[in-house]
Design a protein around this motif. Structure first.
Motif, PDB file in Angstrom:
ATOM      1  N   UNK A  22       0.833  -1.206   0.000  1.00 57.72           N
ATOM      2  CA  UNK A  22       0.000   0.000   0.000  1.00 57.72           C
ATOM      3  C   UNK A  22       0.866   1.254   0.000  1.00 57.72           C
ATOM      4  N   UNK A  23       1.965   1.231   0.748  1.00 64.23           N
ATOM      5  CA  UNK A  23       2.819   2.413   0.880  1.00 64.23           C
ATOM      6  C   UNK A  23       3.803   2.545  -0.284  1.00 64.23           C
ATOM      7  N   UNK A  24       4.391   1.423  -0.720  1.00 64.74           N
ATOM      8  CA  UNK A  24       5.525   1.492  -1.639  1.00 64.74           C
ATOM      9  C   UNK A  24       5.227   1.100  -3.087  1.00 64.74           C
ATOM     10  N   UNK A  25       4.178   0.353  -3.346  1.00 66.44           N
ATOM     11  CA  UNK A  25       3.988  -0.214  -4.672  1.00 66.44           C
ATOM     12  C   UNK A  25       2.847   0.461  -5.421  1.00 66.44           C
ATOM     13  N   UNK A  26       2.962   0.439  -6.757  1.00 63.89           N
ATOM     14  CA  UNK A  26       1.881   0.905  -7.619  1.00 63.89           C
ATOM     15  C   UNK A  26       1.710  -0.090  -8.754  1.00 63.89           C
ATOM     16  N   UNK A  28       2.065  -2.265 -11.887  1.00 67.31           N
ATOM     17  CA  UNK A  28       3.236  -2.665 -12.652  1.00 67.31           C
ATOM     18  C   UNK A  28       4.401  -3.118 -11.805  1.00 67.31           C
ATOM     19  N   UNK A  29       4.314  -2.941 -10.493  1.00 71.35           N
ATOM     20  CA  UNK A  29       5.377  -3.403  -9.605  1.00 71.35           C
ATOM     21  C   UNK A  29       4.949  -4.673  -8.883  1.00 71.35           C
ATOM     22  N   UNK A  30       5.901  -5.598  -8.744  1.00 73.05           N
ATOM     23  CA  UNK A  30       5.593  -6.823  -8.023  1.00 73.05           C
ATOM     24  C   UNK A  30       5.427  -6.514  -6.546  1.00 73.05           C
ATOM     25  N   UNK A  31       4.766  -7.395  -5.838  1.00 74.29           N
ATOM     26  CA  UNK A  31       4.553  -7.229  -4.407  1.00 74.29           C
ATOM     27  C   UNK A  31       5.881  -7.189  -3.656  1.00 74.29           C
ATOM     28  N   UNK A  32       5.898  -6.424  -2.575  1.00 69.59           N
ATOM     29  CA  UNK A  32       7.074  -6.405  -1.698  1.00 69.59           C
ATOM     30  C   UNK A  32       7.359  -7.795  -1.143  1.00 69.59           C
ATOM     31  N   UNK A  33       6.331  -8.585  -0.957  1.00 72.39           N
ATOM     32  CA  UNK A  33       6.534  -9.940  -0.457  1.00 72.39           C
ATOM     33  C   UNK A  33       7.292 -10.811  -1.429  1.00 72.39           C
ATOM     34  N   UNK A  34       7.127 -10.555  -2.714  1.00 77.01           N
ATOM     35  CA  UNK A  34       7.861 -11.300  -3.742  1.00 77.01           C
ATOM     36  C   UNK A  34       9.288 -10.805  -3.865  1.00 77.01           C
ATOM     37  N   UNK A  35       9.469  -9.478  -3.840  1.00 75.47           N
ATOM     38  CA  UNK A  35      10.790  -8.895  -4.046  1.00 75.47           C
ATOM     39  C   UNK A  35      11.693  -9.021  -2.820  1.00 75.47           C
ATOM     40  N   UNK A  56      -2.445  -3.857  12.155  1.00 77.73           N
ATOM     41  CA  UNK A  56      -1.046  -3.478  11.948  1.00 77.73           C
ATOM     42  C   UNK A  56      -1.012  -2.101  11.285  1.00 77.73           C
ATOM     43  N   UNK A  57      -0.370  -1.134  11.939  1.00 71.50           N
ATOM     44  CA  UNK A  57      -0.362   0.231  11.411  1.00 71.50           C
ATOM     45  C   UNK A  57       1.045   0.725  11.077  1.00 71.50           C
ATOM     46  N   UNK A  58       2.077   0.021  11.522  1.00 76.25           N
ATOM     47  CA  UNK A  58       3.456   0.407  11.204  1.00 76.25           C
ATOM     48  C   UNK A  58       4.321  -0.849  11.176  1.00 76.25           C
ATOM     49  N   UNK A  59       5.381  -0.783  10.398  1.00 75.34           N
ATOM     50  CA  UNK A  59       6.193  -1.981  10.158  1.00 75.34           C
ATOM     51  C   UNK A  59       7.636  -1.590   9.915  1.00 75.34           C
ATOM     52  N   UNK A  60       8.561  -2.438  10.373  1.00 75.33           N
ATOM     53  CA  UNK A  60       9.986  -2.264  10.091  1.00 75.33           C
ATOM     54  C   UNK A  60      10.587  -3.627   9.782  1.00 75.33           C
ATOM     55  N   UNK A  81      11.926  -1.553   4.214  1.00 77.06           N
ATOM     56  CA  UNK A  81      10.462  -1.595   4.105  1.00 77.06           C
ATOM     57  C   UNK A  81       9.790  -0.936   5.305  1.00 77.06           C
ATOM     58  N   UNK A  82      10.372   0.157   5.771  1.00 73.45           N
ATOM     59  CA  UNK A  82       9.838   0.858   6.938  1.00 73.45           C
ATOM     60  C   UNK A  82       8.635   1.692   6.499  1.00 73.45           C
ATOM     61  N   UNK A  83       7.493   1.444   7.097  1.00 74.69           N
ATOM     62  CA  UNK A  83       6.286   2.134   6.643  1.00 74.69           C
ATOM     63  C   UNK A  83       5.270   2.251   7.772  1.00 74.69           C
ATOM     64  N   UNK A  84       4.459   3.311   7.670  1.00 80.20           N
ATOM     65  CA  UNK A  84       3.362   3.555   8.602  1.00 80.20           C
ATOM     66  C   UNK A  84       2.125   3.919   7.791  1.00 80.20           C
ATOM     67  N   UNK A  85       1.008   3.331   8.149  1.00 85.42           N
ATOM     68  CA  UNK A  85      -0.235   3.686   7.462  1.00 85.42           C
ATOM     69  C   UNK A  85      -0.507   5.169   7.652  1.00 85.42           C
ATOM     70  N   UNK A  86      -1.014   5.828   6.604  1.00 86.58           N
ATOM     71  CA  UNK A  86      -1.199   7.283   6.657  1.00 86.58           C
ATOM     72  C   UNK A  86      -2.082   7.735   7.815  1.00 86.58           C
ATOM     73  N   UNK A  87      -2.983   6.885   8.256  1.00 91.74           N
ATOM     74  CA  UNK A  87      -3.872   7.267   9.351  1.00 91.74           C
ATOM     75  C   UNK A  87      -3.193   7.197  10.720  1.00 91.74           C
ATOM     76  N   UNK A  88      -1.992   6.595  10.756  1.00 85.47           N
ATOM     77  CA  UNK A  88      -1.294   6.437  12.040  1.00 85.47           C
ATOM     78  C   UNK A  88       0.026   7.200  12.088  1.00 85.47           C
ATOM     79  N   UNK A  89       0.264   8.063  11.126  1.00 89.98           N
ATOM     80  CA  UNK A  89       1.528   8.802  11.097  1.00 89.98           C
ATOM     81  C   UNK A  89       1.529   9.934  12.123  1.00 89.98           C
TER      82      UNK A  89
END
Length: 359
Positions: A22-26, A28-35, A56-60, A81-89
Motif C-alpha cells: 500500500x505504501x511502496x507499490x503501484x 506494474x510493480x511486483x509485491x514487496x513480499x515477492x521482491x 497493523x499500522x506500522x512496520x519495520x 520496508x519501513x512504513x506507517x499507514x497514513x492514518x497512524x503517522x
C-alpha cells in the motif's frame, strides 16, 4: 493502546506485506513480499510491527545476514520496508520501532545495522553515512566491441544456464569481501529482483567462460520493457576475473542489450579501478547508513581479519573507545585524510550494500 512486537505468524506477515504494498507499490510493480522474501519470512521471524488494537499500522523489516571480510564474519542486520499507514503517522512509531530493532540486535549478538534510508529517525539513532566508492556510467565509447562479439579475446559470454549454479556459487565465494550466500540464497536473490523491482527493472544474468571454465558472472538490472530508460541499466552484483567481467560488459553493449551501464566500484577493488582510470567517475559513500550496535562485539568478530594484519580485537577496541560514535564509523569505513594516521586494518573492505542482499 499501541503494541510493538515481532511478527511471527503467516497472517501477521501477510498483513505486513499488504501495508508495505500500500505504501511502496503501484501498478506494474511486483509485491514487496515477492521482491523481499527475507523481510516477510515466517521462518526468520525478525521483523517488527506496531498494532493498534488488532490492526497493523506500522512496520519495520529486519533481516539478519553474515558479511565475510576475508577470514572475519560480521553478524549484521539490515533495516528496510519501513512504513506507517497514513492514518497512524505522526505518533512516533518509526522511532519506537528503531529502538526495538536496536535492542533486538544487541540481544542477538549483532555488531552492525545497515539502513537503506536517510530519514531523521535514523540520524537520531546514531546511524551515519559510511564508505568510499565511485560510480561509473559506461557505454560503447569506453570499450568498443564489434559484431556482437566480446572485445576480450578468448572469452565467450552467454546467458545463465540451469547447469551453472555450482559455478556461480564458487565465483561468488571467491570474493574477499561479500555477503554470505549459499547456492540456494544466490538463486532466490537473483529471482527476487529486490532493488531492481523498485524501478520496474529485471535481472539478466551473464556468464563469461575462458577455456571452457566460468571465469566471471554479472547480474545486470535492465528496464522491464527491454528499452533504454532515462536511468541506465546497472550492475547489481558480479564476481570473478576482472577481464572476464569486462568481456560481459563489452558483449551486452555490442549486442545492444543495454546502451549504458552503471557500475559501483569500491575503494579496495584496485584491479577494477585501474581499468577505469581514464573514465570519469562520481565519488560517493556506500549506499544507506550504518549503526554500530556493539563495539566489543564488532572487534571480536573482526579479530581473524585483524590478526592477519598484525592487529587484534583488543587493540582495535582500545583505539576506537577513544572516539565518539560518528568518529568510529569514519575510522572503520572511510579512507583517512592524506596526512592522517590510519588504524591497523582500517578502513574495512566492506561490500556494496545495494547488491543482491539489498533490504
Amino acid at each position: 493502546m499501541a503494541t510493538i512486537c515481532l511478527l511471527q505468524g503467516a497472517a501477521e506477515l501477510e498483513e505486513a506485506i499488504q501495508l508495505a504494498d500500500h505504501v511502496f507499490r503501484n501498478n506494474g510493480q511486483v509485491s514487496m513480499g515477492t521482491a523481499y522474501p527475507a523481510i516477510f519470512s515466517p521462518s526468520l521471524g525478525q521483523s517488527f510491527g506496531v498494532f493498534e488494537e488488532d490492526k497493523l499500522v506500522a512496520f519495520m523489516g529486519f533481516v539478519p545476514a553474515i558479511i565475510q571480510i576475508e577470514k572475519a564474519r560480521l553478524h549484521i542486520y539490515s533495516v528496510g520496508a519501513v512504513c506507517t499507514h497514513e492514518e497512524a503517522r505522526g505518533r512516533g512509531y518509526a522511532s519506537r520501532l528503531m529502538s526495538a530493532v536496536i535492542e533486538h540486535a544487541h540481544a542477538s549478538g549483532a555488531s552492525l545495522i545497515l539502513v537503506s534510508g536517510h530519514r531523521s529517525i535514523y540520524a537520531r539513532a546514531a546511524c551515519y553515512s559510511f564508505g568510499s566508492m565511485k560510480r561509473y556510467v559506461l557505454d560503447a565509447s569506453h570499450m568498443p566491441a564489434r559484431n556482437g562479439q566480446s572485445a576480450v579475446s578468448g572469452i565467450h559470454v552467454r546467458n545463465l544456464q540451469p547447469t551453472d549454479w555450482f559455478r556461480l556459487t564458487e565465483l561468488a565465494r571467491s570474493r574477499s569481501s561479500r555477503y554470505e550466500q549459499s547456492l540456494t540464497d544466490l538463486a532466490v536473490l537473483i529471482h527476487s529482483e529486490a532493488y531492481a523491482s523498485n524501478m520496474k527493472f529485471h535481472h539478466q544474468v551473464w556468464v563469461a567462460e575462458s577455456e571452457g571454465n566460468a571465469a566471471a558472472f554479472a547480474v545486470i538490472a535492465v528496464p522491464g520493457n527491454s528499452k533504454e530508460s532515462e536511468r541506465p541499466s546497472f550492475v547489481v552484483e558480479w564476481a570473478g576475473d576482472v577481464e572476464a567481467f569486462f568481456a560481459i560488459y563489452a558483449h551486452v553493449i555490442a549486442t545492444e542489450e543495454v546502451k549504458r551501464l552503471q557500475l559501483q566500484v569500491n575503494w579496495y577493488e584496485n584491479e577494477l579501478q585501474e581499468c577505469l582510470t581514464t573514465i570519469p567517475g562520481e565519488s560517493l559513500p556506500n549506499s544507506g547508513l550504518v549503526h554500530l550496535v556493539n563495539l566489543e562485539q564488532l572487534c571480536a568478530q573482526l579479530d581473524p581479519y585483524l590478526r592477519d594484519r598484525g592487529g587484534s580485537a583488543a587493540e582495535l577496541t582500545r583505539q576506537l573507545e577513544l572516539l565518539d560514535d560518528e568518529q568510529r564509523i569514519q575510522a572503520l569505513f572511510n579512507m583517512p585524510a592524506a596526512d592522517g594516521a590510519g588504524i591497523t586494518g582500517l578502513p574495512l573492505p566492506f561490500p556494496y550494500t545495494v547488491g543482491l542482499n539489498y533490504v
